[in-house]
Design a protein around this motif. Structure first.
Motif, PDB file in Angstrom:
ATOM      1  N   TYR A 130      15.010   4.829   2.792  1.00 55.16           N
ATOM      2  CA  TYR A 130      14.913   3.827   3.860  1.00 55.16           C
ATOM      3  C   TYR A 130      14.257   4.406   5.110  1.00 55.16           C
ATOM      4  N   GLU A 131      14.618   5.626   5.476  1.00 54.26           N
ATOM      5  CA  GLU A 131      14.040   6.234   6.670  1.00 54.26           C
ATOM      6  C   GLU A 131      12.552   6.509   6.489  1.00 54.26           C
ATOM      7  N   GLY A 132      12.147   6.866   5.267  1.00 57.63           N
ATOM      8  CA  GLY A 132      10.729   7.085   4.998  1.00 57.63           C
ATOM      9  C   GLY A 132       9.925   5.804   5.143  1.00 57.63           C
ATOM     10  N   ILE A 133      10.453   4.705   4.646  1.00 60.12           N
ATOM     11  CA  ILE A 133       9.773   3.414   4.765  1.00 60.12           C
ATOM     12  C   ILE A 133       9.601   3.036   6.234  1.00 60.12           C
ATOM     13  N   LEU A 134      10.669   3.191   7.009  1.00 62.83           N
ATOM     14  CA  LEU A 134      10.596   2.855   8.424  1.00 62.83           C
ATOM     15  C   LEU A 134       9.611   3.756   9.158  1.00 62.83           C
ATOM     16  N   SER A 135       9.552   5.025   8.761  1.00 65.00           N
ATOM     17  CA  SER A 135       8.631   5.953   9.387  1.00 65.00           C
ATOM     18  C   SER A 135       7.178   5.547   9.146  1.00 65.00           C
ATOM     19  N   VAL A 136       6.854   5.173   7.903  1.00 66.60           N
ATOM     20  CA  VAL A 136       5.502   4.715   7.592  1.00 66.60           C
ATOM     21  C   VAL A 136       5.191   3.430   8.345  1.00 66.60           C
ATOM     22  N   ASN A 137       6.142   2.529   8.406  1.00 61.42           N
ATOM     23  CA  ASN A 137       5.977   1.263   9.123  1.00 61.42           C
ATOM     24  C   ASN A 137       5.545   1.518  10.571  1.00 61.42           C
ATOM     25  N   ASP A 138       6.272   2.404  11.256  1.00 61.05           N
ATOM     26  CA  ASP A 138       5.977   2.682  12.666  1.00 61.05           C
ATOM     27  C   ASP A 138       4.680   3.469  12.812  1.00 61.05           C
ATOM     28  N   PHE A 139       4.457   4.417  11.909  1.00 61.82           N
ATOM     29  CA  PHE A 139       3.299   5.296  12.003  1.00 61.82           C
ATOM     30  C   PHE A 139       1.986   4.536  11.907  1.00 61.82           C
ATOM     31  N   ILE A 140       1.841   3.695  10.891  1.00 68.76           N
ATOM     32  CA  ILE A 140       0.543   3.031  10.729  1.00 68.76           C
ATOM     33  C   ILE A 140       0.325   1.970  11.811  1.00 68.76           C
ATOM     34  N   ARG A 141       1.408   1.421  12.344  1.00 70.01           N
ATOM     35  CA  ARG A 141       1.258   0.456  13.445  1.00 70.01           C
ATOM     36  C   ARG A 141       0.824   1.174  14.727  1.00 70.01           C
ATOM     37  N   GLU A 142       1.512   2.258  15.051  1.00 73.91           N
ATOM     38  CA  GLU A 142       1.254   2.945  16.316  1.00 73.91           C
ATOM     39  C   GLU A 142      -0.048   3.728  16.304  1.00 73.91           C
ATOM     40  N   GLU A 143      -0.381   4.356  15.169  1.00 72.80           N
ATOM     41  CA  GLU A 143      -1.560   5.214  15.110  1.00 72.80           C
ATOM     42  C   GLU A 143      -2.837   4.465  14.738  1.00 72.80           C
ATOM     43  N   TYR A 144      -2.724   3.400  13.952  1.00 77.29           N
ATOM     44  CA  TYR A 144      -3.920   2.752  13.416  1.00 77.29           C
ATOM     45  C   TYR A 144      -3.966   1.243  13.656  1.00 77.29           C
ATOM     46  N   GLY A 145      -2.935   0.682  14.259  1.00 74.38           N
ATOM     47  CA  GLY A 145      -2.916  -0.753  14.498  1.00 74.38           C
ATOM     48  C   GLY A 145      -2.785  -1.582  13.238  1.00 74.38           C
ATOM     49  N   LEU A 146      -2.218  -0.982  12.180  1.00 71.41           N
ATOM     50  CA  LEU A 146      -2.049  -1.683  10.909  1.00 71.41           C
ATOM     51  C   LEU A 146      -0.643  -2.264  10.782  1.00 71.41           C
ATOM     52  N   ARG A 147      -0.523  -3.254   9.937  1.00 77.27           N
ATOM     53  CA  ARG A 147       0.786  -3.838   9.637  1.00 77.27           C
ATOM     54  C   ARG A 147       1.189  -3.444   8.220  1.00 77.27           C
ATOM     55  N   MET A 148       2.338  -2.797   8.100  1.00 76.37           N
ATOM     56  CA  MET A 148       2.877  -2.550   6.768  1.00 76.37           C
ATOM     57  C   MET A 148       3.520  -3.826   6.254  1.00 76.37           C
ATOM     58  N   VAL A 149       3.165  -4.205   5.022  1.00 74.09           N
ATOM     59  CA  VAL A 149       3.868  -5.290   4.330  1.00 74.09           C
ATOM     60  C   VAL A 149       4.499  -4.641   3.100  1.00 74.09           C
ATOM     61  N   PHE A 150       5.798  -4.448   3.151  1.00 75.07           N
ATOM     62  CA  PHE A 150       6.473  -3.699   2.099  1.00 75.07           C
ATOM     63  C   PHE A 150       6.677  -4.579   0.868  1.00 75.07           C
ATOM     64  N   HIS A 151       6.387  -3.993  -0.290  1.00 78.89           N
ATOM     65  CA  HIS A 151       6.404  -4.719  -1.559  1.00 78.89           C
ATOM     66  C   HIS A 151       7.657  -4.358  -2.366  1.00 78.89           C
ATOM     67  N   PRO A 152       8.703  -5.184  -2.333  1.00 79.36           N
ATOM     68  CA  PRO A 152       9.815  -4.987  -3.283  1.00 79.36           C
ATOM     69  C   PRO A 152       9.276  -5.159  -4.700  1.00 79.36           C
ATOM     70  N   HIS A 153       9.551  -4.195  -5.558  1.00 80.79           N
ATOM     71  CA  HIS A 153       8.893  -4.137  -6.863  1.00 80.79           C
ATOM     72  C   HIS A 153       9.939  -3.841  -7.927  1.00 80.79           C
ATOM     73  N   ALA A 154       9.947  -4.621  -8.994  1.00 78.34           N
ATOM     74  CA  ALA A 154      10.902  -4.405 -10.082  1.00 78.34           C
ATOM     75  C   ALA A 154      10.803  -2.972 -10.595  1.00 78.34           C
ATOM     76  N   GLY A 155      11.961  -2.353 -10.802  1.00 79.09           N
ATOM     77  CA  GLY A 155      12.002  -1.007 -11.332  1.00 79.09           C
ATOM     78  C   GLY A 155      11.858   0.094 -10.308  1.00 79.09           C
ATOM     79  N   THR A 156      11.872  -0.251  -9.013  1.00 77.13           N
ATOM     80  CA  THR A 156      11.739   0.759  -7.960  1.00 77.13           C
ATOM     81  C   THR A 156      12.994   0.744  -7.077  1.00 77.13           C
ATOM     82  N   ALA A 157      12.974   1.576  -6.041  1.00 77.37           N
ATOM     83  CA  ALA A 157      14.151   1.699  -5.172  1.00 77.37           C
ATOM     84  C   ALA A 157      14.519   0.374  -4.517  1.00 77.37           C
ATOM     85  N   ILE A 158      13.505  -0.394  -4.141  1.00 78.42           N
ATOM     86  CA  ILE A 158      13.756  -1.646  -3.428  1.00 78.42           C
ATOM     87  C   ILE A 158      13.293  -2.800  -4.311  1.00 78.42           C
TER      88      ILE A 158
END
Length: 297
Positions: A130-158
């Motif tokens: 969870y902390e890694g996901i949040l870190s990527v979310n903030d990083f790409i927004r702050e450094e590159y102006g991108l929006r993370m859209v997280f993909h819940p995917h069958a067979g994965t952690a989320i």
């Protein structure tokens, strides 16, 4: 309601940088995506399409295509927060140069050797994910102006509703909501299953990006009875044409109209080992179906 429709290499059976499982060359994918009627594509998997932004831009221009997003599959359970940021940095730089806003991010921990089934994960491992996901979310927004859209995917952690809702509770996280993956992990196998529709209604403010996918209920039953992995279920056709699965896309259309959805929807079928011709025909059929039911103009 205003939907920008796109497609992706996985609808041609491409899940790996070398073109596997189908082996469709990337120039054929681009040519056939345009032939099937699409004007936007999602970049995935990393390394399949040219990674040099100028070369990619030129190749896309030949076919009248643009990019709606790039995709990063990050093994969050294996990496520190700094390593997670480094993992997505190259893609973030390319997307920024291509003037693309969204990065689809999903967890890849389950694909890493040596990791137990997530039912055996301890709290430390879950916190790292969870902390890694949040870190990527903030990083790409702050450094590159991108929006993370997280993909819940069958067979994965989320994948399960409780896991998705926990992530949403931890910060300003937006979703790439995949209708087929959601019903696979959280829904039923009978026609007109509403699990994906109800999630959309409940979390409309967090869903600016969609993957349109449908699930064959009979194959899902067989997968459960046979103990298939998610990959085995996909290889056996659990994700079907949009018209043929348990989600009624007319009802989905009405839900999207109700919530005033404005955003991207990528038609994905997750087909394994099919020919380019088969995949192109399915892409045409799915696009035509959405027009027939007045989901799109």
């Amino acid at each position: 309601m205003e939907i920008r429709i796109a497609t992706a290499p996985c609808s041609w059976g491409v899940f790996y940088a070398d073109g596997g499982t189908s082996g469709v060359p990337w120039p054929v994918f681009l040519q056939q995506a345009a032939q099937a009627g699409y004007t936007e594509i999602e970049l995935c998997p990393e390394g399949y399409l040219p990674v040099d932004p100028e070369i990619l831009r030129a190749e896309l221009k030949k076919h009248g295509l643009t990019v709606c997003a790039g995709t990063a599959t990050v093994p969050f359970g294996k990496l520190s927060q700094a390593e997670c940021r480094d993992f997505v940095r190259g893609l973030a730089q390319r997307l920024a140069r291509l003037e693309v806003r969204d990065m689809v991010v999903m967890d890849g921990t389950a694909y890493e050797p040596g990791f137990e089934d997530k039912g055996a994960w301890n709290q430390t491992l879950w916190d790292r994910v969870y902390e890694g996901i949040l870190s990527v979310n903030d990083f790409i927004r702050e450094e590159y102006g991108l929006r993370m859209v997280f993909h819940p995917h069958a067979g994965t952690a989320i994948e399960y509703t409780a896991e998705i809702e926990k992530l949403l509770s931890l910060g300003e996280v937006f979703l790439c909501f995949d209708t087929g993956h959601h019903v696979y992990a959280n829904g039923g196998t009978e026609p007109r299953d509403r699990s994906a529709l109800e999630f959309l209604l409940a979390h409309r403010e967090r869903i600016p990006y969609l993957h349109f996918k449908n699930m064959d209920g009979a194959v899902r039953v067989q997968a459960a009875e046979s103990g298939w992995t998610v990959s085995e279920a996909f290889a056996n056709g659990v994700m079907c044409n949009l018209e043929d699965g348990v989600i009624d896309f007319r009802e989905l259309r009405d839900v999207l109209e109700e919530i005033g959805y404005r955003g991207t929807a990528v038609i994905e079928q997750d087909m394994f080992g099919r020919t380019a011709e088969f995949a192109c025909h399915a892409a045409e059929v799915n696009l035509r179906y959405l027009r027939d039911i007045h989901m799109i103009p």
